[in-house]
Design a protein around this motif. Structure first.
Motif, PDB file in Angstrom:
ATOM      1  N   CYS A 136      38.619  37.198  32.749  1.00 31.60           N
ATOM      2  CA  CYS A 136      38.244  36.679  34.317  1.00 31.60           C
ATOM      3  C   CYS A 136      38.238  35.614  34.856  1.00 31.60           C
ATOM      4  O   CYS A 136      38.823  35.112  35.792  1.00 31.60           O
ATOM      5  CB  CYS A 136      36.745  37.276  34.088  1.00 31.60           C
ATOM      6  N   MET A 137      38.078  34.485  33.839  1.00 33.90           N
ATOM      7  CA  MET A 137      38.245  33.116  33.910  1.00 33.90           C
ATOM      8  C   MET A 137      39.741  32.843  34.312  1.00 33.90           C
ATOM      9  O   MET A 137      39.999  31.883  35.359  1.00 33.90           O
ATOM     10  CB  MET A 137      37.631  32.062  33.064  1.00 33.90           C
ATOM     11  N   THR A 138      40.567  33.360  33.706  1.00 33.52           N
ATOM     12  CA  THR A 138      41.947  33.228  34.101  1.00 33.52           C
ATOM     13  C   THR A 138      42.283  33.509  35.283  1.00 33.52           C
ATOM     14  O   THR A 138      42.989  32.906  36.172  1.00 33.52           O
ATOM     15  CB  THR A 138      42.941  33.774  32.864  1.00 33.52           C
ATOM     16  N   CYS A 139      41.770  34.933  35.619  1.00 30.63           N
ATOM     17  CA  CYS A 139      42.035  35.344  37.104  1.00 30.63           C
ATOM     18  C   CYS A 139      41.354  34.668  38.072  1.00 30.63           C
ATOM     19  O   CYS A 139      41.928  34.571  39.426  1.00 30.63           O
ATOM     20  CB  CYS A 139      41.242  36.859  37.212  1.00 30.63           C
ATOM     21  N   LEU A 140      40.590  33.994  37.731  1.00 31.48           N
ATOM     22  CA  LEU A 140      39.685  33.120  38.895  1.00 31.48           C
ATOM     23  C   LEU A 140      40.153  31.472  38.954  1.00 31.48           C
ATOM     24  O   LEU A 140      39.917  31.049  39.265  1.00 31.48           O
ATOM     25  CB  LEU A 140      38.048  33.046  38.442  1.00 31.48           C
ATOM     26  N   ASP A 141      41.142  31.304  38.114  1.00 25.37           N
ATOM     27  CA  ASP A 141      41.761  29.948  38.035  1.00 25.37           C
ATOM     28  C   ASP A 141      42.211  29.477  39.671  1.00 25.37           C
ATOM     29  O   ASP A 141      41.874  28.470  39.964  1.00 25.37           O
ATOM     30  CB  ASP A 141      43.307  30.055  37.276  1.00 25.37           C
TER      31      ASP A 141
END
Length: 239
Positions: A136-141
């Protein structure tokens, strides 16, 4: 109780086996799979230490040596089904990627209808939960926001999906329990509601129904709820 810890303990910090003695007859994956099978077939209330021990061909006290508490068993179950997520390469469009995950979550909860009832931040530290959050954090970069805000976004989306699916599941279960068809039930309720709205006591509701009295597109409602949640994170945070 055998195997119970005297102090708070994270099941994932507990060694699955020590370096000494024979290899355990069952793995955590075996235990989780058995519990998921029972919950899928009979509901979460059917999951007990005795039941799962029986499924695995061991005594209840022996199961406590693997899983100290029933809450730990639940955590193993949530982690096991969380492995079903697919993690495609992020597209760079954070909204599209988060929406894709939300749709996966909805499908996952319908495959395992007991899951919404076990959704809890307490279970957010399992291996598959951490993998999910990292993805999720990667998608939200691409989203220009602090990590704390991004975590709030993930929590908000999870809450929307969990609440929506819990209502879908409860409605389906109630429909199955009716002694008559869902259509007959709905017709009676709509007739009653129409009479109440026409009484003049609820003018705003009357206006709302007059504006749109057609069938509700539940898929569209789900998508709008998610979109509006994401809209709240697209701009600056409120002061």
């Amino acid at each position: 109780m055998a195997g119970r810890a005297a102090e708070p303990e994270v099941i994932w910090a507990r060694p699955e086996r020590t370096g000494r003695g024979p290899r355990p007859a069952h793995s955590r994956a075996d235990i989780a799979a058995a519990a998921v099978r029972v919950a899928d077939a009979e509901g979460i209330d059917a999951v007990s230490m005795r039941k799962i021990a029986g499924e695995l061909g061991m005594g209840t006290m022996s199961l406590y040596n693997y899983v100290p508490r029933k809450e730990d068993l639940y955590e193993l179950m949530v982690d096991a089904v969380s492995a079903e997520y697919a993690y495609p390469e992020p597209t760079g469009d954070w909204r599209a990627d988060v929406l894709g995950l939300a749709r996966q979550a909805r499908a996952l909860m319908h495959r395992h209808p007991w899951l919404p009832g076990l959704m809890s931040p307490v279970y957010g530290f399992s291996p598959n939960a951490l993998r999910y959050l990292e993805y999720c954090m990667t998608c939200l970069d691409p989203l220009d926001a602090p990590y704390g805000t991004k975590m709030e976004l993930v929590a908000a989306v999870t809450s929307v999906v969990t609440t929506y699916v819990a209502n879908e599941i409860a409605t389906a279960e109630r429909t199955r329990s009716l002694p008559w068809s869902a259509e007959r039930e709905q017709a009676v309720r709509i007739a009653y509601l129409g009479g109440q709205v026409a009484s003049g006591k609820y003018p705003r509701l009357a206006a709302a129904f007059a504006e749109d009295s057609g069938p509700i597109d539940l898929e569209a409602v789900f998508e709008r709820a998610l979109a509006r949640t994401l809209d709240g994170f697209a701009g600056p945070a409120p002061a």
